[in-house]
Design a protein around this motif. Structure first.
Motif, PDB file in Angstrom:
ATOM      1  N   UNK A  58       0.655  -1.019   0.063  1.00 53.44           N
ATOM      2  CA  UNK A  58      -0.231  -0.009   0.037  1.00 53.44           C
ATOM      3  C   UNK A  58       0.842   1.721   0.084  1.00 53.44           C
ATOM      4  N   UNK A  59       1.575   1.261   0.421  1.00 54.10           N
ATOM      5  CA  UNK A  59       2.829   2.287   0.934  1.00 54.10           C
ATOM      6  C   UNK A  59       3.465   2.711  -0.632  1.00 54.10           C
ATOM      7  N   UNK A  60       3.895   1.619  -1.279  1.00 55.88           N
ATOM      8  CA  UNK A  60       4.547   1.766  -2.734  1.00 55.88           C
ATOM      9  C   UNK A  60       2.851   2.141  -3.567  1.00 55.88           C
ATOM     10  N   UNK A  61       2.370   1.670  -3.737  1.00 53.68           N
ATOM     11  CA  UNK A  61       1.308   2.087  -3.962  1.00 53.68           C
ATOM     12  C   UNK A  61       0.501   3.438  -4.347  1.00 53.68           C
ATOM     13  N   UNK A  62       0.644   4.015  -2.340  1.00 51.32           N
ATOM     14  CA  UNK A  62       0.501   5.643  -2.648  1.00 51.32           C
ATOM     15  C   UNK A  62       1.246   5.973  -2.858  1.00 51.32           C
ATOM     16  N   UNK A  63       2.808   5.731  -2.606  1.00 53.04           N
ATOM     17  CA  UNK A  63       3.745   6.787  -3.361  1.00 53.04           C
ATOM     18  C   UNK A  63       4.036   6.992  -4.316  1.00 53.04           C
TER      19      UNK A  63
ATOM     20  N   UNK B 242       0.592  -7.576 -11.305  1.00 53.38           N
ATOM     21  CA  UNK B 242       1.124  -7.958 -12.352  1.00 53.38           C
ATOM     22  C   UNK B 242       1.524  -6.789 -13.754  1.00 53.38           C
ATOM     23  N   UNK B 243       2.518  -6.710 -14.079  1.00 54.41           N
ATOM     24  CA  UNK B 243       3.590  -5.681 -14.622  1.00 54.41           C
ATOM     25  C   UNK B 243       3.178  -5.900 -15.846  1.00 54.41           C
ATOM     26  N   UNK B 244       2.309  -4.280 -16.552  1.00 55.42           N
ATOM     27  CA  UNK B 244       1.557  -5.267 -18.306  1.00 55.42           C
ATOM     28  C   UNK B 244       0.475  -5.974 -17.691  1.00 55.42           C
TER      29      UNK B 244
ATOM     30  N   UNK C  68      -0.120   0.798  -9.093  1.00 57.43           N
ATOM     31  CA  UNK C  68      -0.205  -0.597  -8.895  1.00 57.43           C
ATOM     32  C   UNK C  68       1.344  -1.681  -9.474  1.00 57.43           C
ATOM     33  N   UNK C  69       0.839  -1.557 -11.270  1.00 59.09           N
ATOM     34  CA  UNK C  69       2.051  -2.237 -12.193  1.00 59.09           C
ATOM     35  C   UNK C  69       3.465  -1.861 -11.874  1.00 59.09           C
TER      36      UNK C  69
ATOM     37  N   UNK D 105       4.308  -3.512  -8.529  1.00 57.99           N
ATOM     38  CA  UNK D 105       3.787  -4.931  -8.984  1.00 57.99           C
ATOM     39  C   UNK D 105       5.945  -4.992  -9.129  1.00 57.99           C
ATOM     40  N   UNK D 106       6.027  -4.484 -10.474  1.00 58.81           N
ATOM     41  CA  UNK D 106       7.709  -4.866 -10.820  1.00 58.81           C
ATOM     42  C   UNK D 106       8.216  -4.458  -9.843  1.00 58.81           C
ATOM     43  N   UNK D 107       8.601  -4.146  -8.871  1.00 61.64           N
ATOM     44  CA  UNK D 107       9.064  -4.041  -8.083  1.00 61.64           C
ATOM     45  C   UNK D 107       9.662  -5.016  -7.059  1.00 61.64           C
TER      46      UNK D 107
END
Length: 988
Positions: A420-425, A606-608, A628-629, A632-634
């Motif tokens: 969530x922190x990465x999504x929001x970030x 899922x990236x892409x 979000x992608x 996911x890549x991270x």
């Protein structure tokens, strides 16, 4: 074995400097460290530091204590003697008190499960009480850490730490008993006292600082409580005033209202969710409305009011004015009002009228209900059907009741906080780049959920306000974890039992949902109003928050916990079938809502993939989807780097611990498993490790996301063995296995007792082979057969108090005897450990060859068990010799993959092995070992036609061997088979 010189040293002589010069001690310590941890040390100083660190950890860390006991139980006599000498030496050592000492204890405490769970504040105190005089730690604690604290914090900590200290010390004392040092009950009692005293002191300190750090939440709570108190006083006043007016105009109507109030208060779930003043206000408001309309003879006031609202006799303005005067929100009114008219309609069988009223009231805005909630309100209970639904709900609750499940869910929730922190970030970063948001605001948004998670007091205040102002909506979000799939039957006795079994899961669940709910509201309010959630609460305007924002916060919180209702029609149908038809859907898919939310999470990250789907549909990628992608890549990069650090002979869900044990993390990964699977594929491809096929990885991804696995996990039956029985015509056993597997899930909570018991009884760690120990079945009645089989297979989670007997243990063709490693640790950490792989297993896993390809199952469960025993006893060592041969080492991996299976099967098909198994079966018959003897011949006996079995039963009763019991009861199958042979061939 000869004694060591250091054993006879006085306590004063046992110093680090002296022991550093003692070769016997250093040899003992280094051998112990290698056997206990798998680490090798050579220099004296390294050996001493590692020894002291290990022993100190063993006094304050539950996992280390348990591993010490397990090590002692598994050691030979030489190892036990050595460990006993070292424990005694550590007890008597005069160690230096320095930062290293503090660091060792601090590391042990910090990594202990009890500390991670937030209850380890008194562990040091418990050990101080036990080891008084041994360590300088006591003086440190007495002088520096026993500050006065808050009584409540001290009492809570003492109540937890006293039993925790006693249990931990009991494990330590059992270790001492195992190595010949004896068991001290007084030490266990001392640990309990020490845990209470020092735990209470440190708990008081924690309570003191916790109070200081919670001032903001307290002010927020005071504001909320003040508003609630003022509202209750106002409601009491207006209710009394309006009742007095109504008594003068229509006393009968007031009596009818009081009767309705009494009935509503008897609804325990509603009265528990709402204050008495709120419920009374709703009834009084309805009574006021009823005074201005015509109420037909025998008609309930609530029904008459509903019709008046629908017909427009009570306008929306008049309706809202009465609610405002009684200080009611529409959500509060809806919760009480719908409960009353629904219950009345059920009792009178007026479901069609109820449906019409509810839909019309919802369209008028008088009640807040969606279509699903209306359907649930219309449900007409059938006692038997409701009982079955409650039983199914209890079963699902039992399946998630173990402590290990709570630990895994909590770890998974921690992962989601990071996601969530990465999504929001990433979303906030996009706004920063575009100049729409400051960097400080972006950081605040990214860490919002984590901030509320670690500030549960403030998050709890938000939940309380939400539950008070919008009870109907709050019930959609905050409920028992046992109700995650369906809340039907949650108020029944069985439903409450399921709730009680999931109290730990519910607690963990609430931590994350509160945090996500609060942070979503906070972010959306800042975006739309420029105010924080706290500002809105402080202004007393929580009930003014836009309903769409509330709904979004609820949806996001449910999604965070993998509990959000599916959006697709098919998904909603699955959930409805799961709820409507007990045991039908849940037998195959116990948790469909969880699975569908997992799949959605993986798809979105899922990236892409979402970008491709959006392009196909002619849509652009939203900021949220792009973020979000990127997340996911991270995650995929991190998973690939993590898998690249693991050894080639580990599967995607495995790592190795310091002792070489295989640690399976699949249950901990949850929806992050697909990223680990893809990461494993990429890392193996880059390293050039063997890869079986892409389809194998796709299959494992599907399994990880919830496709029924062909194992007895999560209540799923062992499909492979059931197929064997079905093919052999053993329909009664098939039915018994299926029913027994379902029944067995009710005993899953007992599995915790089984794991705890195995810590003290080593023989209880062996795996029991359920297929070679079968009950005696009736000869004519298939229903009795099914019952017997069901009872038998339902016992797989029941503790084996005296351990699993040698003849009952399960074997594997690739490893031999199967044994659980640290089962208690599984409950504490959520991870599963297996014994170290032998060279044969490692090579199979490195080449990605499924182990079942080495030896398939024999349809005869007795011969299968013996084959596994014989093959598992010799094949690994024989294959290990082949693997190091020059012939095998000169092959490439493709040739090895072909030859390792061919050579293993060649060894197994050796006529000598088959003959050995035949001899064992003959010996078993002669030795009258019922567990195999009975089963081997019962298989043949049961294949006889019913008429032949009846004839044999008659001849048995007339024989000299007859003992008053039937062939089944006495296990006389051998006699029956031999007698049948003398009767000649059966003509059908």
């Amino acid at each position: 074995m000869a004694a060591r010189a250091y054993e006879f040293m006085s306590d004063e002589e046992l110093t680090e400097d002296v022991l550093l010069q003692d070769d016997e001690f250093l040899t003992d310590a280094s051998n112990f460290l290698y056997e206990r941890t798998g680490e090798e040390y050579y220099e004296p100083e390294e050996i001493m530091d590692a020894f002291l660190s290990q022993m100190r950890s063993g006094t304050v860390n539950e996992v280390s204590m348990y591993r010490d006991l397990e090590y002692a139980q598994n050691s030979d006599q030489e190892g036990k003697d050595r460990f006993g000498r070292l424990i005694d030496t550590f007890d008597r050592m005069d160690t230096d008190f320095n930062l290293g000492t503090v660091g060792d204890y601090a590391a042990g405490i910090a990594t202990a499960p009890s500390t991670i769970l937030g209850v380890g504040v008194g562990k040091i105190g418990a050990q101080v009480a036990v080891q008084a005089g041994r360590q300088g730690l006591k003086q440190m604690l007495l002088s520096g850490l026993t500050k006065p604290g808050i009584a409540a914090g001290a009492a809570r900590a003492a109540a937890v730490e006293a039993p925790l200290g006693a249990i931990s010390e009991d494990v330590a004392q059992r270790t001492r008993e195992e190595v010949g040092l004896g068991y001290s009950g007084s030490a266990v009692a001392g640990a309990a006292v020490g845990g209470a005293v020092f735990g209470g002191a440190l708990g008081g300190v924690a309570g003191y600082f916790g109070k200081q750090g919670a001032e903001k939440a307290s002010k927020l709570a005071e504001t909320s409580q003040r508003a609630v108190k003022e509202r209750k006083l106002a409601q009491k006043a207006i209710n009394a005033k309006e009742k007095e007016k109504l008594m003068q105009l229509n006393p009968e109507l007031v009596k009818e209202g009081e009767r309705i109030l009494k009935e509503i208060n008897e609804n325990t779930s509603l009265s528990a969710a709402l204050p008495d003043e709120t419920i009374e206000s709703v009834v009084t408001a309805v009574t006021r409305m009823g005074a201005n309309i015509e109420v037909k003879q025998g008609q309930r006031i609530t029904e008459a009011v509903a019709d008046a609202i629908i017909e427009g006799k009570i306008t929306g303005e008049a309706f809202q004015q009465i609610l405002d005067e009684h200080k009611l929100t529409s959500n509060q009114f809806s919760a009480v009002y719908v409960a009353d008219i629904s219950e009345a309609a059920r009792k009178l069988g007026r479901q069609s009228q109820l449906q019409r009223r509810l839909k019309a009231l919802a369209s008028k805005g008088a009640v807040e209900l969606d279509d699903i909630e209306i359907e649930e309100a219309l449900r007409k209970p059938n006692r038997f059907f409701e009982f079955m639904r409650s039983m199914d709900r209890l079963r699902l609750g039992a399946m998630t009741s173990q402590l290990a499940t709570t630990v895994r869910n909590t770890i998974g929730g921690g992962f989601r906080l990071g996601v969530d922190a990465m999504d929001q970030g990433f979303m906030a970063l996009s706004d920063v780049v575009r100049g729409n948001k400051k960097a400080s605001e972006a950081f605040r948004d990214a860490m919002s959920t984590s901030r509320y998670f670690f500030n549960q007091k403030e998050a709890r205040v938000i939940q309380d306000i939400f539950s008070d102002q919008m009870p109907a909506e709050a019930q959609k979000l905050f409920f028992s974890a046992a109700s995650a799939e369906s809340r039907v039957g949650s108020t029944t006795f069985l439903g409450k039992v399921g709730n009680a079994l999931n109290v730990a899961n519910t607690f963990s669940d609430g931590l994350f949902k509160r945090a996500m709910f609060s942070s979503t509201l906070d972010r959306r309010l800042r975006e739309t109003q420029g105010r924080s959630l706290n500002d809105v609460v402080a202004a007393g305007e929580f009930n003014m928050i836009d309903k769409d924002i509330i709904k979004e916060a609820i949806d996001e919180s449910l999604y965070f916990a993998y509990q959000k209702p599916p959006e697709s029609k098919f998904g909603r149908s699955i959930i409805e079938w799961h709820r409507t038809f007990p045991f039908v859907i849940s037998a195959a898919i116990p948790f469909p809502r969880f699975i569908m939310n997992q799949m959605k999470f993986v798809y979105e990250h899922t990236p892409g993939l979402p970008a491709i789907i959006s392009g196909i549909n002619g849509k652009s990628i939203s900021k949220e989807s792009a973020a979000k992608q990127l997340t996911g890549a991270s995650m995929l990069i991190a998973a690939t780097m993590f898998r690249a650090q693991q050894e080639p002979d580990t599967r995607w869900d495995e790592v190795k611990d310091e002792r070489g044990n295989t640690v399976n993390l699949a249950a901990v990964y949850g929806p992050f498993a697909p990223f680990m699977i893809i990461g494993d594929f990429i890392s193996r491809a880059v390293r050039g490790d063997p890869i079986d096929s892409l389809s194998k990885y796709m299959k494992e991804t599907a399994e990880a996301l919830g496709t029924p696995r062909f194992k007895g996990n999560f209540g799923l039956p062992p499909i492979d063995r059931i197929y064997d029985d079905w093919k052999d015509g053993k329909v009664d056993r098939v039915a018994g296995k299926l029913i027994g597997d379902v029944i067995g899930t009710y005993t899953i909570p007992i599995a915790m007792v089984k794991d705890i018991h195995s810590a003290y009884e080593r023989d209880a760690r062996f795996i029991q082979d359920m297929d070679t120990i079968l009950p005696t079945t009736a000869d004519d009645n298939p229903f009795i057969d099914i019952f017997d089989y069901s009872v038998h297979y339902a016992q797989k989670y029941i503790p084996q108090w005296n351990g699993v007997r040698p003849e009952d243990r399960r074997y594997s063709a690739t490893t031999g005897r199967l044994e659980r490693i640290s089962p208690l640790e599984k409950q504490l950490t959520g991870i599963t450990r297996y014994t170290p792989k032998n060279a044969f297993q490692s090579e199979l896993d490195r080449l990605q060859i499924d182990r079942w390809r080495v030896y398939g199952r024999d349809p005869d469960p007795i011969r299968n068990a013996l084959n596994q025993f014989v093959i598992g006893s010799y094949l690994p060592s024989r294959m290990n010799a082949y693997l190091i041969s020059e012939e095998y080492q000169s092959m490439d991996d493709e040739t090895r993959a072909d030859q390792i299976i061919a050579r293993a099967k060649g060894f197994i098909k050796d006529d000598e092995i088959k003959g050995y198994v035949d001899e064992m079966m003959e010996d078993l018959v002669g030795e009258d070992k019922y567990f195999l003897y009975r089963q081997a011949f019962r298989e043949k006996f049961e294949e006889f036609p019913r008429e032949r079995r009846r004839l044999l039963e008659k001849m048995w009763k007339e024989s000299d061997l007859y003992n008053g019991m039937s062939i089944n009861e006495s296990g006389a199958y051998h006699w029956a088979v031999e007698t049948n042979a003398s009767l000649g061939r059966i003509i059908e």
